[in-house]
Design an enzyme around this catalytic site. Structure first.
Site, PDB file in Angstrom:
ATOM      1  N   PHE A 132       0.912  -1.253   0.030  1.00 41.33           N
ATOM      2  CA  PHE A 132       0.055  -0.165  -0.194  1.00 41.33           C
ATOM      3  C   PHE A 132       1.022   1.293  -0.024  1.00 41.33           C
ATOM      4  CE2 PHE A 132      -3.027   3.008   1.989  1.00 41.33           C
ATOM      5  CZ  PHE A 132      -4.255   2.778   1.132  1.00 41.33           C
ATOM      6  N   ASP A 201       2.061  -4.999   8.400  1.00 42.57           N
ATOM      7  CA  ASP A 201       0.710  -4.267   8.302  1.00 42.57           C
ATOM      8  C   ASP A 201      -0.401  -5.189   8.355  1.00 42.57           C
ATOM      9  OD1 ASP A 201      -1.349  -2.806   7.677  1.00 42.57           O
ATOM     10  OD2 ASP A 201       0.065  -1.241   6.729  1.00 42.57           O
ATOM     11  N   TYR A 226     -10.969   0.829  10.262  1.00 38.82           N
ATOM     12  CA  TYR A 226     -12.044   1.293   9.674  1.00 38.82           C
ATOM     13  C   TYR A 226     -12.330   0.501   8.420  1.00 38.82           C
ATOM     14  CZ  TYR A 226      -8.537   3.664   6.693  1.00 38.82           C
ATOM     15  OH  TYR A 226      -7.393   4.087   6.223  1.00 38.82           O
ATOM     16  N   LYS A 227     -11.590  -0.729   8.267  1.00 38.23           N
ATOM     17  CA  LYS A 227     -11.910  -1.646   7.142  1.00 38.23           C
ATOM     18  C   LYS A 227     -12.756  -2.696   7.841  1.00 38.23           C
ATOM     19  CE  LYS A 227      -7.825   0.008   4.520  1.00 38.23           C
ATOM     20  NZ  LYS A 227      -6.510  -0.189   4.399  1.00 38.23           N
ATOM     21  N   ARG A 397     -12.031  -4.782  -7.498  1.00 35.57           N
ATOM     22  CA  ARG A 397     -11.797  -5.368  -6.163  1.00 35.57           C
ATOM     23  C   ARG A 397     -13.301  -5.591  -5.307  1.00 35.57           C
ATOM     24  NH1 ARG A 397      -8.117  -2.765  -1.281  1.00 35.57           N
ATOM     25  NH2 ARG A 397      -9.737  -1.318  -1.649  1.00 35.57           N
TER      26      ARG A 397
HETATM   27  C1  LIG Z   1      -5.833   0.989   4.493  1.00 35.14           C
HETATM   28  C2  LIG Z   1      -4.445   0.698   4.521  1.00 35.14           C
HETATM   29  C3  LIG Z   1      -3.741   1.956   5.170  1.00 35.14           C
HETATM   30  C4  LIG Z   1      -4.202   3.019   5.781  1.00 35.14           C
HETATM   31  O1  LIG Z   1      -3.613   3.977   6.251  1.00 35.14           O
HETATM   32  P1  LIG Z   1      -4.152   5.365   7.028  1.00 35.14           P
HETATM   33  O2  LIG Z   1      -3.097   5.850   7.888  1.00 35.14           O
HETATM   34  O3  LIG Z   1      -5.138   4.823   7.922  1.00 35.14           O
HETATM   35  O4  LIG Z   1      -4.625   6.093   6.025  1.00 35.14           O
HETATM   36  C5  LIG Z   1      -2.424   1.606   5.609  1.00 35.14           C
HETATM   37  N1  LIG Z   1      -1.782   0.535   5.143  1.00 35.14           N
HETATM   38  C6  LIG Z   1      -2.237  -0.611   4.358  1.00 35.14           C
HETATM   39  C7  LIG Z   1      -1.584  -1.788   4.033  1.00 35.14           C
HETATM   40  C8  LIG Z   1      -3.817  -0.231   4.021  1.00 35.14           C
HETATM   41  O5  LIG Z   1      -4.562  -1.311   3.458  1.00 35.14           O
END
Ligand SMILES: *Cc1c(COP(=O)(O)O)cnc(C)c1O
Length: 438
Positions: A132, A201, A226-227, A397
């Site tokens: 990401f 992560d 939030y996911k 997705r």
């Molecule tokens: C969604 C996601 C994030 C989001 O990071 P924020 O700091 O909440 O914006 C980070 N890393 C991964 C792998 C994600 O899927």
């Protein structure tokens, strides 16, 4: 399950069915984007109102004590810990995933430099090219600060890239754009064999797939709430550090909420023992209270078989989606980006489109197909590829969340996809305009 009736029949009898009613899902929507923003739990609105009106409005500053605000980030950490194989006192919900990643990656780099009396310096941080972007941006920044090289690899290059000049391996357990899942135990073992620390992560893994950080002997982890945890947009993320490392280093964002004696108001910093030192400033009580309603659903899910039941249903949902797309949408240029091997698959399915025709230079048509589906109430999302400059294709997705997704939803989503492709309605101009958020 080759008919809609068969899917409905399974929905009637599957063990997690009662949990769907804990969510406020809009009529006429098939929500396959809970991997990006989880839906609203029914309990959240009342809980937030109570926090605002009673705890804040009436309790005022007394609520830091009386309503237990002060230790809410840790209480939520303890509540969720079993779902990621963590022990009480090892997890805290605070800040964002990006910020928490900055803290743990800093700690890992520092620890690597202090801990090992290596004959040659460790000069590299390794991550995946398709990780990401925010993870890569944070890593890039820290590598600049510490004079390290950020090396980006493809998953097949593990474990050959793990050598004694590597300080830290930073990976997403489940890849956001392919749904590929790493074997955390094996990768961590391979890394440790070379003296490499691991940062995981869990954004697309926590609450979605079985995770056991202590069993894997991982070093550091962060994740998003939030996911799959349904904590609400921008809900506080979490951070975990293995007990053997926690007290060795104080993370760089050394604020007063991480101080050993916060209300002594000392002028020098003394890190709190344990995970509390990973907090920085004043914590967002309204957001944390909303998050608690999401976590409570996981506590409820324990009664219906917990992660074993969630994983079994998640695999069945993704298997069914793949099977139906391949049988009912054959001949429209769709490909599968997600592993067929269930041991290497998260809780999402990503499709590619290789037709290449598109409309007005929009390439694969993947974006427009997703937009046409959204117009029909089937909500997934689109993730852009590298436009032919690398190995990553445009992605359609779809996330499958066993807490509320039904087998009937899978069937109907594929039927909508089939109709969108057959009718060519995705080629309409309104589906080919790119929005700010895809
Ligand atoms: C969604 C996601 C994030 C989001 O990071 P924020 O700091 O909440 O914006 C980070 N890393 C991964 C792998 C994600 O899927």
């Amino acid at each position: 399950m080759t008919t809609l009736e068969a899917c409905r029949d399974v929905d009637q009898h599957e063990p997690l069915a009662p949990l769907r009613h804990l969510f406020d899902l809009p009529e006429g929507v098939i929500y396959l984007d809970g991997n990006s923003l989880g839906p609203l739990p029914k309990a959240t609105a009342a809980r937030v109102t109570d926090v605002v009106q009673r705890e804040w409005g009436q309790g005022l500053i007394r609520s830091w004590n009386d309503a237990g605000w002060i230790d809410l980030p840790q209480r939520l950490g303890d509540q969720f810990a079993p779902w990621i194989g963590a022990k009480p006192g090892e997890v805290v919900f605070t800040d964002t995933t990006s910020v928490n990643l900055y803290k743990v990656l800093s700690a890992a780099i520092r620890l690597s430099q202090q801990e090992f009396s290596d004959p040659a310096p460790r000069t590299k941080v390794i991550s995946e090219r398709s990780n990401f972007p925010t993870d890569l941006y944070i890593a890039e920044s820290l590598c600049k600060q510490h004079n390290l090289e950020l090396v980006l690899i493809e998953p097949e290059e593990l474990p050959t890239c793990l050598t004694t000049d590597v300080a830290v391996l930073l990976l997403s357990h489940v890849n956001y754009r392919t749904g590929h899942m790493h074997d955390m135990n094996q990768v961590t073992r391979d890394a440790h064999a070379q003296g490499v620390l691991t940062v995981w992560d869990l954004a697309h893994a926590a609450g979605a797939v079985p995770v056991d950080l202590n069993a894997a002997n991982a070093d550091y982890a962060v994740g998003c709430s939030y996911k799959y945890l349904n904590g609400g947009p921008g809900a506080p993320a979490f951070v975990w550090v293995h007990a053997r490392h926690t007290d060795k280093f104080w993370q760089p964002l050394s604020g007063w909420f991480g101080h050993a004696e916060q209300f002594a108001f000392n002028s020098d910093y003394q890190p709190a023992p344990g995970i509390r030192r990973y907090m920085c400033g004043t914590q967002p009580m309204i957001a944390l209270s909303a998050l608690q309603c999401g976590l409570d659903i996981f506590s409820e899910a324990e009664k219906y078989g917990g992660m074993t039941a969630l994983r079994r249903k998640s695999v069945a949902l993704t298997d069914l989606f793949i099977e139906l797309v391949e049988t009912r949408c054959a001949g429209y240029g769709l490909g599968l980006a997600t592993p067929r091997d269930i041991f290497a698959r998260g809780s999402q399915v990503c499709l590619t489109r290789d037709d290449g025709a598109g409309v007005d230079g929009q390439g694969s048509g993947a974006y427009a197909i997703v937009q046409a589906l959204i117009a029909r109430g089937v909500i997934g999302d689109f993730r852009k590829g590298d436009g032919g400059n690398g190995p990553h294709k445009d992605i359609l997705r779809f996330g499958f969340t066993p807490l509320y997704t039904r087998f009937e939803d899978v069937w109907n989503a594929v039927e909508h996809l089939r109709q969108v492709l057959e009718s060519g309605e995705w080629q309409k101009p309104e589906f080919n305009r790119i929005n700010a958020v895809t």
